[in-house]
Design an enzyme around this catalytic site. Structure first.
Site, PDB file in Angstrom:
ATOM      1  N   LEU A  55      -8.289   8.886  -1.621  1.00 18.69           N
ATOM      2  CA  LEU A  55      -9.058   9.623  -0.614  1.00 18.69           C
ATOM      3  C   LEU A  55      -8.143  10.344   0.374  1.00 18.69           C
ATOM      4  O   LEU A  55      -8.440  11.458   0.807  1.00 18.69           O
ATOM      5  CB  LEU A  55      -9.999   8.670   0.128  1.00 18.69           C
ATOM      6  CG  LEU A  55     -10.972   9.314   1.111  1.00 18.69           C
ATOM      7  CD1 LEU A  55     -11.943  10.244   0.405  1.00 18.69           C
ATOM      8  CD2 LEU A  55     -11.728   8.235   1.896  1.00 18.69           C
ATOM      9  N   TYR A  68       0.834  -1.195   0.000  1.00 17.38           N
ATOM     10  CA  TYR A  68       0.000   0.000   0.000  1.00 17.38           C
ATOM     11  C   TYR A  68       0.873   1.252   0.000  1.00 17.38           C
ATOM     12  O   TYR A  68       2.055   1.224   0.339  1.00 17.38           O
ATOM     13  CB  TYR A  68      -0.939   0.005   1.213  1.00 17.38           C
ATOM     14  CG  TYR A  68      -2.073   0.985   1.099  1.00 17.38           C
ATOM     15  CD1 TYR A  68      -2.916   0.963  -0.010  1.00 17.38           C
ATOM     16  CD2 TYR A  68      -2.291   1.952   2.070  1.00 17.38           C
ATOM     17  CE1 TYR A  68      -3.953   1.876  -0.130  1.00 17.38           C
ATOM     18  CE2 TYR A  68      -3.338   2.854   1.962  1.00 17.38           C
ATOM     19  CZ  TYR A  68      -4.160   2.814   0.857  1.00 17.38           C
ATOM     20  OH  TYR A  68      -5.180   3.729   0.735  1.00 17.38           O
TER      21      TYR A  68
END
Length: 326
Positions: free
Chosen positions: A265, A53
């Site tokens: 986001l 990630y």
């Protein structure tokens, strides 16, 4: 009390995480003890365990980036939120644990009467879906949007929010068994991905122009979505489920003027004002509390079964989100 902790990262996510007991912590000034009601396992959580990630916490760490809990004890100097109040847990606080200590002023009260399992997924996927529909193209009622990974958490919310706002959706999936469930959620068109996707989309929409495409897969799937778009349309990538970079043809980029953009986001949060954030979450909370916005749930595991929960969440063959509860 248990927490789902990992000391290292590795290619098999369930192998690096385990349920570890811990003692009830003492509460300091301004702190409260919160019992977990529900926390989802998102693709980003799995990628965090494997080290893939874009933002990784220092080790050791507790898994889970979002969730909701119930206040069970108040520390010194705290009078609200009250004991028994459902609260939104701070993003990134390590939510896969039976209990956690949090600063009272960092907790956002949520409607006690709303379904906590649905509320637990409000922090990431619903605002992502909402902003994908509003931040890139000025869509009008009746306009078409196309997305792949339509059975994902974001995909499901996007279908519902598009319907609420009067938009029509073309939804691309990988297997036929997903067509009927997405139709029940309000999807206008559901198609199985393939090399002839553009011609089938054109037939299904009557050749209507599609100005917004949304891609969560990457690789050649990005290009197939681009092939379905109108001239000067916008294609937004927000994920890489294939594990490979986006591939899009020069014909789409150069000759038809399709723009490829990215959305994360976390980056939006960095730039959005408090008022913008409140507006987004206020709308979503009302919709979830009213039962107008919800996500399918595949299964629910307790923290002690975190290995099984993560293993299932990492698989592709699911019918909804995997949740963790106390």
């Amino acid at each position: 009390m248990l927490k789902a902790e990992y000391q290292e990262r590795g290619p098999v996510p369930q192998d690096v995480i385990e349920a570890v007991p811990f003692e009830k912590p003492a509460l300091g000034e301004g702190e409260v003890l919160v019992e977990l009601l529900a926390a989802p396992i998102n693709p980003s959580d799995v990628l965090t365990l494997t080290g893939e990630y874009g933002m990784l916490p220092p080790l050791p760490a507790v898994g889970g980036n979002e969730g909701v809990g119930k206040v069970v004890e108040l520390g010194p100097g705290v009078d609200k939120p009250a004991v028994g109040q459902t609260v939104l847990l701070p993003v990134g606080c390590g939510t896969w644990r039976t209990h956690l200590v949090a600063q009272a002023d960092k907790l956002i009260p949520l409607p006690n009467e709303a379904d906590p399992q649905q509320l637990s997924m409000i922090s990431i996927n619903p605002p992502t879906a909402s902003l994908l529909l509003s931040e890139f193209v000025d869509l009008q009622p009746g306009d078409w949007v196309i997305q792949n990974a339509a059975n994902s958490g974001v995909g499901s919310y996007l279908i519902q929010l598009a319907k609420i706002r009067g938009f029509r959706t073309v939804n691309i999936v990988r297997r036929e068994s997903l067509i009927a469930p997405l139709k029940e959620e309000g999807a206008d068109v559901v198609l199985v991905d393939g090399d002839d996707l553009a011609s089938r989309v054109k037939e299904a929409t009557g050749g209507a122009p599609i100005r917004l495409g949304i891609d969560a897969v990457g690789d050649t799937a990005t290009g197939r979505i681009a092939d379905c778009l109108a001239e000067a349309a916008t294609l937004v990538n927000y994920g890489m489920m294939s594990g490979k970079p986006c591939k899009i043809s020069p014909a789409s980029l150069i000759f038809r003027g399709v723009s490829l953009k990215g959305f994360w986001l976390a980056k939006w949060f960095e730039n959005a004002s408090p008022e913008q954030q409140i507006a987004v979450y206020g709308e979503l909370t009302k919709l979830i509390a009213a039962g107008k916005l919800k996500a399918p749930i595949d299964s629910v595991f307790s923290v002690k079964d975190i290995k099984r929960a993560v293993a299932l969440a990492a698989e592709g063959e699911r019918s909804g989100k995997v949740l963790v509860t106390a």
